[in-house]
Design an enzyme around this catalytic site. Structure first.
Site, short mmCIF file in Angstrom:
data_model
loop_
_atom_site.label_atom_id
_atom_site.label_comp_id
_atom_site.label_asym_id
_atom_site.label_seq_id
_atom_site.Cartn_x
_atom_site.Cartn_y
_atom_site.Cartn_z
N LEU A 123 0.85 -1.18 0.00
CA LEU A 123 0.00 0.00 0.00
C LEU A 123 0.89 1.23 0.00
CD1 LEU A 123 -2.69 -0.95 2.69
CD2 LEU A 123 -2.96 -1.00 0.21
N ASP A 124 0.39 2.31 -0.59
CA ASP A 124 1.14 3.56 -0.57
C ASP A 124 1.39 3.99 0.87
OD1 ASP A 124 0.88 3.59 -3.31
OD2 ASP A 124 -0.83 4.96 -3.31
N TYR A 125 2.42 4.79 1.05
CA TYR A 125 2.76 5.34 2.36
C TYR A 125 1.54 5.98 3.02
CZ TYR A 125 4.80 8.85 5.56
OH TYR A 125 5.10 9.64 6.64
N ARG A 229 -6.37 6.25 -6.85
CA ARG A 229 -6.13 7.68 -6.71
C ARG A 229 -6.18 8.37 -8.07
NH1 ARG A 229 -0.78 7.83 -2.92
NH2 ARG A 229 -1.16 10.08 -3.03
#
Length: 312
Positions: A123-125, A229
């Site tokens: 997962l993204d930060y 996103r």
């Protein structure tokens, strides 16, 4: 602290690879990897090459196992003999980034299950939520195959800008430009005919006209970088708190610079603090996964985030 810098003094000239193998006990493969990634350097920060004769002071950057106090580590929310599930908070990297010495989810994973344990996806930060972790090399291969063949169904929660009345299937190819092509913004993917086919199903759950936003379920039918996103921004409804796709190039660049500064602060053990930009909360949460493994069907989920509760 995944990476540390060590100073070594070499009294007798020796080839760099031989020093790593004979003196430090590296395997030939790991010694080559260390040199290829420029983690072995002279005092003036010049990378050392494989056949280079070295002596005197040298600097080595290497990954180490650091066992944090239990209070600083995450524990799984579900576990079997083959895999586990973690609930990653926002503002935590899945893997260590570069050679910054900050914590990542991998620290907790390997503290629980050892060096062979690996996240199956990332997962993204900024994104919170569910991450599937293999405990062994064998289960890692099998689970990654499920992900690669789209047999792991994922469901996300998101809060988007504007009003979305109807369910929409976004079909828009996603392209990730060459690394370093645009400085900090090279991390951004984009909608382009040069990209790979990408599909995301967005379903409105609750509309908040007072704050001009919509709470949605997002189902990625493919697995591209920053897919949800980017697809939300593409249809004019960027995710709330998204400083990468919901902002101008100038603001996005400032945000990425602020993040880098934050990583450097943490790595150098200076006083920690986030700028207003770095502290922004991305309203995107990986809620659940569904898949079958070894003839057993699993439906696993994480608790909903605080920002989601305001829609009820």
């Amino acid at each position: 602290m995944p990476f540390i810098r060590e100073k070594h003094f070499i009294p007798t000239p020796i080839k760099s690879a031989q020093f790593l193998i004979r003196v430090l006990g590296f395997s030939p493969k790991f010694a080559q990897k260390t040199i290829d990634k420029a983690r072995f350097r002279l005092p003036n920060n010049t990378p050392i090459h494989k056949s280079q004769i070295i002596s005197g002071e040298v600097w080595l950057t290497r990954f180490v196992d650091t066992y944090y106090p239990p209070s600083e580590l995450l524990t799984p929310i579900f576990s079997t003999k083959d895999f586990a599930v973690f609930d990653k908070p926002s503002k935590l990297l899945t893997h260590p980034k570069g050679t910054f010495t900050h914590k990542s989810l991998v620290d907790s994973i390997r503290s629980c299950y050892g060096q062979d344990a690996q996240p199956i996806h990332r997962l993204d930060y900024e994104t919170s939520g569910i991450i599937l972790v293999a405990k062994t090399k064998q289960s890692e291969k099998a689970l990654k195959h499920l992900v690669a063949t789209h047999k792991v169904q994922k469901l996300y929660l998101a809060k988007i800008q504007g009003i979305l009345h109807d369910e929409i299937l976004v079909n828009a190819p996603i392209h990730t430009p060459h690394k370093h092509a645009r400085g900090h913004l090279s991390i951004r993917s984009c909608i382009s005919d040069l990209g790979k086919d990408s599909s995301t199903l967005l379903t409105p759950i609750h509309i908040d006209p007072k704050h001009n936003c919509t709470y949605i379920h997002a189902k990625p039918l493919t697995g591209r970088t920053h897919q949800i996103r980017l697809h939300c921004a593409h249809i004019g409804h960027p995710i709330c708190g998204d400083m990468l796709y919901g902002a101008s190039d100038e603001v996005a660049d400032m945000y990425l610079c602020a993040l880098k500064e934050q990583f450097l602060l943490e790595s150098s053990a200076q006083a920690k603090g986030s700028s207003d930009l770095a502290a922004q909360t991305l309203c995107l949460h990986a809620l659940s996964v569904r898949f079958s493994f070894q003839s057993i069907s699993y439906a696993l989920s994480t608790p909903t985030p605080i920002w989601w509760h305001s829609c009820h």
